[in-house]
Design an enzyme around this catalytic site. Structure first.
Site, PDB file in Angstrom:
ATOM      1  CD  GLU A  40      15.084 -14.065   5.029  1.00 47.11           C
ATOM      2  OE1 GLU A  40      14.084 -14.456   5.675  1.00 47.11           O
ATOM      3  OE2 GLU A  40      15.770 -13.078   5.358  1.00 47.11           O
ATOM      4  CG  ASP A  86      -1.929   1.054   1.296  1.00 49.50           C
ATOM      5  OD1 ASP A  86      -2.836   1.000   0.456  1.00 49.50           O
ATOM      6  OD2 ASP A  86      -1.844   1.947   2.157  1.00 49.50           O
TER       7      ASP A  86
HETATM    8  C1  NOJ Z   1      -4.552   2.879  -0.902  1.00 50.54           C
HETATM    9  C2  NOJ Z   1      -5.672   1.958  -0.565  1.00 50.54           C
HETATM   10  O1  NOJ Z   1      -6.031   1.219  -1.696  1.00 50.54           O
HETATM   11  C3  NOJ Z   1      -6.785   2.822  -0.041  1.00 50.54           C
HETATM   12  O2  NOJ Z   1      -7.974   2.088   0.120  1.00 50.54           O
HETATM   13  C4  NOJ Z   1      -6.339   3.471   1.242  1.00 50.54           C
HETATM   14  O3  NOJ Z   1      -7.333   4.372   1.681  1.00 50.54           O
HETATM   15  C5  NOJ Z   1      -5.030   4.240   1.055  1.00 50.54           C
HETATM   16  N1  NOJ Z   1      -4.065   3.502   0.291  1.00 50.54           N
HETATM   17  C6  NOJ Z   1      -4.405   4.574   2.392  1.00 50.54           C
HETATM   18  O4  NOJ Z   1      -3.936   3.434   3.022  1.00 50.54           O
END
Ligand code: NOJ
Ligand code: CA
Length: 554
Positions: free
Chosen positions: A264, A215
């Protein structure tokens, strides 16, 4: 160029390269299937639907966050990276789900959220209780405020969700959150933070997870040297890698370190970056000595039209070759208006970025009269067949295999997404694509669970349910099933050749090395159907290729 390793007897794509041309199905766990009837989807619910996933024919599941969370941002506010949210299951349920997925020949990718934690994470609670300048505060980004008594935030930055990116603590210091105030940003210069994420990657890898979706992968490394620049000063920085908050070159040191962890394992764990960076910067995130693959959102942001689709495919194949990765394709996910709906708003053909149009439509209360549901779905099905014939990985989002439209009319009091609350009148939020799936024609929550679902489902969900589509040979569900099965049979080397004789105007045609041919008519008028054995069509065809239709030929 790599060709895809054949599926084994269990169906699992074998070898270290299994991910290069995989069809990955994103599950948003709270909205997939609810086994215990409390209205929230859970891991046992996912396990119970594995036969459905197997019949669908996907290669891997990507699970959005399932960790303990107060759901300030749909689970992207993680309170504990090495546990399961008690609202949706236990670690034992996770192990059972993972075992059953693997037995069904499906790999498992989990979401890692390293840019920020939840404010309920033990470390952030510890930081709040600790004094300014303490090691506990150094794991996050704390600063004194400006102004006579520190009453102004350290900088005037806006969070991605709207509103200020700094929040004041009771003792007067401020902390940084590029997203919601419940999502404090980690300080990635802190060695304890780095070590803890290595531990998390090993924790899930040891449990048999095959890979990770990272993310906000472009956010971790920041230059927070004082004095902090103003928002206006940051906006003037255009030189790549120089923005203090996003897409800094140093972020790749973190991923090189993670690569050593991935390696790993045998086969090495894979990773895909969610990095909203300019297209030419994307290969850096997909390097073999880093995460290995990166999301490509270009088609998701494009209008349904031949010209943009061709340019995007050509550019991205060149870019993925640059990083020796394979490219990725996405039309829908849990953050974006579903593609059947985007393509059903007529204005979208003229829009440079289809997001603007759909957001505007939602903000005005999603007037049905402006949405051509049939046209949107016809185009979405054509786009999906185009996507599934392309080289690279396809990331599919739960419900798109049912041809689901966005749920436009969610009452304000039922909404959950922070973007709705933090940016009133600007963004209606992402709840409309996160409504729990319809499994049956009828029932309390259309078979999602035995009780009411956590987000309201519209009446039309019954006709779009798995039950309704199962027996209908022409349904979107059966189109996805046939396409994914054929894709396994036809999958070949990662090259694509445009067939210039068939390409032109609103039509795009390309051929893969083994002769697998895909022709899409993006226009409003039927064209002649090219010669060849017809393998699959996204809609009815006779001796013509109708508007908004894709065919696979050989
Ligand atoms: C991207 C994620 O897909 C989204 O749903 C989220 O709100 C933001 N990153 C923050 O983590
Ligand atoms: Ca439940």
């Amino acid at each position: 160029m790599t060709s895809l390793t054949a599926p084994s007897e269990t169906g699992l794509l074998q070898g270290a390269d299994w991910w290069r041309q995989a069809a990955v199905y994103q599950i948003y766990p709270r909205s997939f299937a609810d086994a215990n009837g409390d209205g929230i989807g859970d891991l046992t619910g996912i396990t119970s639907r594995i036969p459905y996933l197997q019949e669908l024919g996907i290669d891997a599941v990507w699970l959005s966050p399932f960790y303990p969370s107060a759901l300030a941002d749909g689970g992207y506010d993680v309170a504990d990276y090495r546990d399961v949210d008690p609202k949706i299951g236990t670690l034992d349920d996770f192990d059972e789900m993972s075992r059953a997925l693997h037995a069904a020949g499906i790999r498992l990718i989990v979401d890692i959220v390293p840019n920020h934690s939840s404010d309920l994470h033990a470390w952030f609670q510890e930081a709040l209780a600790a004094p300014a300048g303490s090691p506990a505060r150094d794991r996050y980004v704390f600063r004194d405020g400006r102004g006579e008594n520190g009453e102004l935030p350290p900088a005037d930055w806006e969070s991605v969700f709207g509103g200020p990116a700094w929040t004041r603590t009771p003792d007067g210091q401020w902390y940084l959150h590029l997203f919601a105030k419940e999502q404090p940003d980690f300080n990635w210069q802190n060695e304890e933070v780095r070590e803890d994420f290595r531990r998390t990657l090993r924790f899930w890898s040891d449990r048999g997870v095959d890979g990770f979706r990272i993310d906000v992968a472009h956010g971790l490394a920041k230059d927070l040297t004082d004095p902090l620049p103003s928002a206006a000063e940051i906006a003037r920085i255009t030189e790549p890698g120089r923005n203090p908050l996003w897409d800094r070159d140093e972020v790749h040191e973190i991923y090189q370190d993670w690569r050593r962890v991935f390696d790993e394992y045998d086969p090495p764990r894979i990773a895909v970056a969610e990095a909203w960076v300019a297209t030419p910067r994307r290969p850096r995130y997909a390097r073999a000595d880093g995460l290995g693959q990166a999301f490509n959102f270009d088609l998701l942001q494009a209008p349904f039209a031949a010209g943009p689709f061709r340019d995007i495919v050509t550019e991205n194949l060149a870019l993925s070759a640059e990083s020796e990765s394979s490219t990725t394709w996405v039309f829908s996910n849990h953050d974006r208006v579903r593609h059947a709906t985007r393509y059903g708003l007529p204005l979208i053909l003229d829009a440079a970025d289809s997001g603007e149009q759909t957001r505007d439509w939602l903000l005005r209360g999603a007037p049905e009269a402006e949405l051509d549901r049939d046209l949107g779905l016809r185009r979405a099905r054509a786009a999906t067949l185009f996507e599934l014939a392309l080289p690279g990985s396809a990331y599919l989002y739960q419900g798109e295999e049912l041809g689901l439209h966005e749920v436009g009319d969610i009452a304000p009091e039922a909404r959950q997404d922070p973007t709705f609350f933090h940016s009133p009148g600007v963004d209606v939020g992402r709840d409309g694509c996160r409504v729990p799936l319809p499994w049956t024609r009828e029932g309390a929550s259309f078979g999602f669970g035995s009780g009411e679902a956590h987000l309201p489902q519209p009446a039309w969900f019954g006709d779009a349910s798995v039950e309704a589509e199962d027996d209908d040979a022409s349904s979107t569900l059966n189109l996805y099933r046939r396409a994914l099965a054929l894709r396994h049979e036809l999958q070949t080397g990662e090259e694509l050749e445009w067939i210039e004789a068939l390409t032109g105007g609103d039509v795009l045609a390309f051929r893969r090395p083994n002769g697998w041919t895909c022709v899409t008519n993006f226009g409003d008028e039927a064209v002649a159907l090219p010669a060849g054995e017809l393998l699959l069509a996204s809609g009815p065809v006779d001796d013509e290729l109708p508007a908004a239709t894709t065919v696979w030929l050989r």
